[in-house]
Design a protein around this motif. Structure first.
Motif, PDB file in Angstrom:
ATOM      1  N   GLU A   1       0.819  -1.222   0.000  1.00  0.00           N
ATOM      2  CA  GLU A   1       0.000   0.000   0.000  1.00  0.00           C
ATOM      3  C   GLU A   1       0.852   1.271   0.000  1.00  0.00           C
ATOM      4  O   GLU A   1       0.582   2.188  -0.792  1.00  0.00           O
ATOM      5  N   PRO A   2       1.901   1.373   0.840  1.00  0.00           N
ATOM      6  CA  PRO A   2       2.735   2.591   0.788  1.00  0.00           C
ATOM      7  C   PRO A   2       3.432   2.771  -0.557  1.00  0.00           C
ATOM      8  O   PRO A   2       3.533   3.891  -1.065  1.00  0.00           O
ATOM      9  N   GLU A   3       3.923   1.673  -1.152  1.00  0.00           N
ATOM     10  CA  GLU A   3       4.581   1.760  -2.456  1.00  0.00           C
ATOM     11  C   GLU A   3       3.590   2.196  -3.532  1.00  0.00           C
ATOM     12  O   GLU A   3       3.908   3.022  -4.392  1.00  0.00           O
ATOM     13  N   ALA A   4       2.382   1.626  -3.476  1.00  0.00           N
ATOM     14  CA  ALA A   4       1.351   1.972  -4.454  1.00  0.00           C
ATOM     15  C   ALA A   4       0.972   3.446  -4.342  1.00  0.00           C
ATOM     16  O   ALA A   4       0.821   4.143  -5.355  1.00  0.00           O
ATOM     17  N   LEU A   5       0.848   3.928  -3.120  1.00  0.00           N
ATOM     18  CA  LEU A   5       0.468   5.327  -2.903  1.00  0.00           C
ATOM     19  C   LEU A   5       1.568   6.270  -3.390  1.00  0.00           C
ATOM     20  O   LEU A   5       1.288   7.322  -3.976  1.00  0.00           O
ATOM     21  N   GLU A   6       2.821   5.876  -3.191  1.00  0.00           N
ATOM     22  CA  GLU A   6       3.934   6.712  -3.644  1.00  0.00           C
ATOM     23  C   GLU A   6       3.983   6.782  -5.168  1.00  0.00           C
ATOM     24  O   GLU A   6       4.157   7.862  -5.748  1.00  0.00           O
ATOM     25  N   LEU A   7       3.810   5.640  -5.841  1.00  0.00           N
ATOM     26  CA  LEU A   7       3.815   5.624  -7.302  1.00  0.00           C
ATOM     27  C   LEU A   7       2.635   6.416  -7.855  1.00  0.00           C
ATOM     28  O   LEU A   7       2.776   7.192  -8.804  1.00  0.00           O
ATOM     29  N   PHE A   8       1.469   6.232  -7.255  1.00  0.00           N
ATOM     30  CA  PHE A   8       0.280   6.971  -7.685  1.00  0.00           C
ATOM     31  C   PHE A   8       0.511   8.475  -7.553  1.00  0.00           C
ATOM     32  O   PHE A   8       0.176   9.257  -8.445  1.00  0.00           O
ATOM     33  N   SER A   9       1.113   8.880  -6.444  1.00  0.00           N
ATOM     34  CA  SER A   9       1.375  10.298  -6.205  1.00  0.00           C
ATOM     35  C   SER A   9       2.347  10.872  -7.231  1.00  0.00           C
ATOM     36  O   SER A   9       2.175  11.992  -7.715  1.00  0.00           O
ATOM     37  N   LEU A  10       3.377  10.096  -7.587  1.00  0.00           N
ATOM     38  CA  LEU A  10       4.337  10.554  -8.591  1.00  0.00           C
ATOM     39  C   LEU A  10       3.651  10.808  -9.928  1.00  0.00           C
ATOM     40  O   LEU A  10       3.983  11.755 -10.643  1.00  0.00           O
ATOM     41  N   LYS A  11       2.687   9.958 -10.272  1.00  0.00           N
ATOM     42  CA  LYS A  11       1.985  10.110 -11.542  1.00  0.00           C
ATOM     43  C   LYS A  11       0.914  11.200 -11.482  1.00  0.00           C
ATOM     44  O   LYS A  11       0.724  11.949 -12.434  1.00  0.00           O
ATOM     45  N   ALA A  12       0.200  11.284 -10.363  1.00  0.00           N
ATOM     46  CA  ALA A  12      -0.915  12.224 -10.262  1.00  0.00           C
ATOM     47  C   ALA A  12      -0.472  13.640  -9.898  1.00  0.00           C
ATOM     48  O   ALA A  12      -1.056  14.620 -10.357  1.00  0.00           O
ATOM     49  N   PHE A  13       0.577  13.751  -9.068  1.00  0.00           N
ATOM     50  CA  PHE A  13       0.981  15.063  -8.558  1.00  0.00           C
ATOM     51  C   PHE A  13       2.441  15.417  -8.837  1.00  0.00           C
ATOM     52  O   PHE A  13       2.886  16.508  -8.505  1.00  0.00           O
ATOM     53  N   LYS A  14       3.204  14.457  -9.400  1.00  0.00           N
ATOM     54  CA  LYS A  14       4.634  14.633  -9.623  1.00  0.00           C
ATOM     55  C   LYS A  14       5.370  14.899  -8.310  1.00  0.00           C
ATOM     56  O   LYS A  14       6.369  15.607  -8.261  1.00  0.00           O
ATOM     57  N   GLU A  15       4.857  14.334  -7.247  1.00  0.00           N
ATOM     58  CA  GLU A  15       5.482  14.378  -5.928  1.00  0.00           C
ATOM     59  C   GLU A  15       5.364  12.996  -5.318  1.00  0.00           C
ATOM     60  O   GLU A  15       4.513  12.202  -5.717  1.00  0.00           O
ATOM     61  N   ASP A  16       6.220  12.701  -4.318  1.00  0.00           N
ATOM     62  CA  ASP A  16       6.186  11.348  -3.764  1.00  0.00           C
ATOM     63  C   ASP A  16       5.221  11.186  -2.593  1.00  0.00           C
ATOM     64  O   ASP A  16       5.132  10.117  -1.998  1.00  0.00           O
ATOM     65  N   GLU A  17       4.487  12.253  -2.256  1.00  0.00           N
ATOM     66  CA  GLU A  17       3.482  12.156  -1.207  1.00  0.00           C
ATOM     67  C   GLU A  17       2.191  12.823  -1.663  1.00  0.00           C
ATOM     68  O   GLU A  17       2.220  13.860  -2.319  1.00  0.00           O
ATOM     69  N   VAL A  18       1.072  12.220  -1.287  1.00  0.00           N
ATOM     70  CA  VAL A  18      -0.241  12.775  -1.630  1.00  0.00           C
ATOM     71  C   VAL A  18      -0.644  13.790  -0.573  1.00  0.00           C
ATOM     72  O   VAL A  18      -0.527  13.530   0.626  1.00  0.00           O
ATOM     73  N   GLY A  19      -1.125  14.953  -1.019  1.00  0.00           N
ATOM     74  CA  GLY A  19      -1.602  15.959  -0.074  1.00  0.00           C
ATOM     75  C   GLY A  19      -2.859  15.489   0.639  1.00  0.00           C
ATOM     76  O   GLY A  19      -3.596  14.630   0.144  1.00  0.00           O
ATOM     77  N   GLU A  20      -3.106  16.060   1.799  1.00  0.00           N
ATOM     78  CA  GLU A  20      -4.254  15.650   2.614  1.00  0.00           C
ATOM     79  C   GLU A  20      -5.572  15.774   1.862  1.00  0.00           C
ATOM     80  O   GLU A  20      -6.480  14.966   2.040  1.00  0.00           O
ATOM     81  N   ASP A  21      -5.697  16.795   1.010  1.00  0.00           N
ATOM     82  CA  ASP A  21      -6.955  17.038   0.299  1.00  0.00           C
ATOM     83  C   ASP A  21      -7.348  15.872  -0.604  1.00  0.00           C
ATOM     84  O   ASP A  21      -8.536  15.632  -0.838  1.00  0.00           O
ATOM     85  N   PHE A  22      -6.344  15.168  -1.131  1.00  0.00           N
ATOM     86  CA  PHE A  22      -6.625  14.097  -2.088  1.00  0.00           C
ATOM     87  C   PHE A  22      -6.256  12.711  -1.556  1.00  0.00           C
ATOM     88  O   PHE A  22      -6.351  11.734  -2.294  1.00  0.00           O
ATOM     89  N   LEU A  23      -5.842  12.618  -0.300  1.00  0.00           N
ATOM     90  CA  LEU A  23      -5.375  11.341   0.233  1.00  0.00           C
ATOM     91  C   LEU A  23      -6.476  10.280   0.228  1.00  0.00           C
ATOM     92  O   LEU A  23      -6.269   9.147  -0.226  1.00  0.00           O
ATOM     93  N   LYS A  24      -7.647  10.631   0.719  1.00  0.00           N
ATOM     94  CA  LYS A  24      -8.745   9.663   0.781  1.00  0.00           C
ATOM     95  C   LYS A  24      -9.160   9.216  -0.617  1.00  0.00           C
ATOM     96  O   LYS A  24      -9.366   8.022  -0.870  1.00  0.00           O
ATOM     97  N   LEU A  25      -9.277  10.180  -1.540  1.00  0.00           N
ATOM     98  CA  LEU A  25      -9.646   9.843  -2.915  1.00  0.00           C
ATOM     99  C   LEU A  25      -8.593   8.945  -3.561  1.00  0.00           C
ATOM    100  O   LEU A  25      -8.925   8.001  -4.283  1.00  0.00           O
ATOM    101  N   SER A  26      -7.331   9.243  -3.305  1.00  0.00           N
ATOM    102  CA  SER A  26      -6.247   8.443  -3.883  1.00  0.00           C
ATOM    103  C   SER A  26      -6.343   6.994  -3.429  1.00  0.00           C
ATOM    104  O   SER A  26      -6.187   6.059  -4.227  1.00  0.00           O
ATOM    105  N   LYS A  27      -6.603   6.798  -2.154  1.00  0.00           N
ATOM    106  CA  LYS A  27      -6.714   5.435  -1.624  1.00  0.00           C
ATOM    107  C   LYS A  27      -7.912   4.707  -2.223  1.00  0.00           C
ATOM    108  O   LYS A  27      -7.861   3.484  -2.439  1.00  0.00           O
ATOM    109  N   GLU A  28      -8.980   5.442  -2.512  1.00  0.00           N
ATOM    110  CA  GLU A  28     -10.147   4.829  -3.149  1.00  0.00           C
ATOM    111  C   GLU A  28      -9.801   4.348  -4.557  1.00  0.00           C
ATOM    112  O   GLU A  28     -10.180   3.249  -4.971  1.00  0.00           O
ATOM    113  N   PHE A  29      -9.066   5.160  -5.302  1.00  0.00           N
ATOM    114  CA  PHE A  29      -8.650   4.768  -6.648  1.00  0.00           C
ATOM    115  C   PHE A  29      -7.774   3.517  -6.606  1.00  0.00           C
ATOM    116  O   PHE A  29      -7.910   2.613  -7.431  1.00  0.00           O
TER     117      PHE A  29
END
Length: 211
Positions: free
Chosen positions: A124-152
């Motif tokens: 799960e942490p690896e998946a979230l980091e990769l998703f963040s790199l693609k969605a935000f070009k950063e290695d961490e998801v901001g709080e505003d989109f964290l819940k949505l990211s986990k749903e995806f």
């Protein structure tokens, strides 16, 4: 996974280059890798180099980078020619690292890889980091989109390609559009991520697409 590793290691090298979708890029140029040689040189030298043919490109890479410690990632390689014209391991300085992703394990082994890593589902942490790199070009998801990211990520099953598709598809889009795409995934989980997202985004009004 390769992109996550790249982001973690790149600061340790004098130069770095991540060449995405090598197979597709080669097909778009009728089998030529000249533009990829130019992109590689631009990334590693921070200057544009005009390459006339692949032999010229190979000679420039060897001459200009033979003492430079570099990190190179070639993503989705499917031909010997791509490796032969982009990253012979003797061309670069001591301590350089070349990472290759391919669906053809024999191709990588024949190239003389020191190690072959078979991709399993991400944690799960690896998946979230990769998703963040693609969605935000950063290695961490901001709080505003964290819940949505986990749903995806529930629909990616830890598969790197699926995670990349998801992240790239929602990059730069508003929370409203994220929710629209997520609702389509929930209603049609059997149709596959790519098809559902395409239908979701194609079905939006043009003004919504630009928000």
């Amino acid at each position: 996974i390769a992109q996550v590793v790249f982001e973690r290691l790149r600061a340790q090298f004098e130069g770095d280059s991540f060449l995405e979708n090598v197979k597709q890029e080669t097909e778009m140029k009728q089998g030529s890798t000249i533009h990829l040689q130019e992109k590689l040189l631009l990334n590693l030298l921070n200057s544009n180099v005009n390459v006339q043919n692949t032999k010229m490109g190979k000679d420039i890479i060897k001459h200009r980078l033979s003492t430079k410690r570099v990190l190179i990632v070639l993503d989705d390689v499917d031909q010997d020619k791509q490796l032969e014209t982009l990253c012979d391991r003797t061309w670069f300085g001591p301590g350089s690292r070349i990472i290759i992703t391919s669906r053809d394990e024999h191709l990588i082994s024949a190239f003389g890889a020191d190690e072959v890593y078979r991709v399993n589902a991400l944690t799960e942490p690896e998946a979230l980091e990769l998703f963040s790199l693609k969605a935000f070009k950063e290695d961490e998801v901001g709080e505003d989109f964290l819940k949505l990211s986990k749903e995806f990520l529930k629909y990616a099953n830890g598969l790197p390609l699926a995670i990349e598709v998801l992240g790239s598809s929602v990059r730069g889009r508003s929370a409203k559009i994220w929710l629209s795409a997520l609702n389509r995934l929930k209603k049609n989980p059997e149709k596959g991520i790519i098809n559902v997202l395409k239908v979701s985004f194609d079905g939006l009004e043009e003004t919504e697409k630009k928000t």
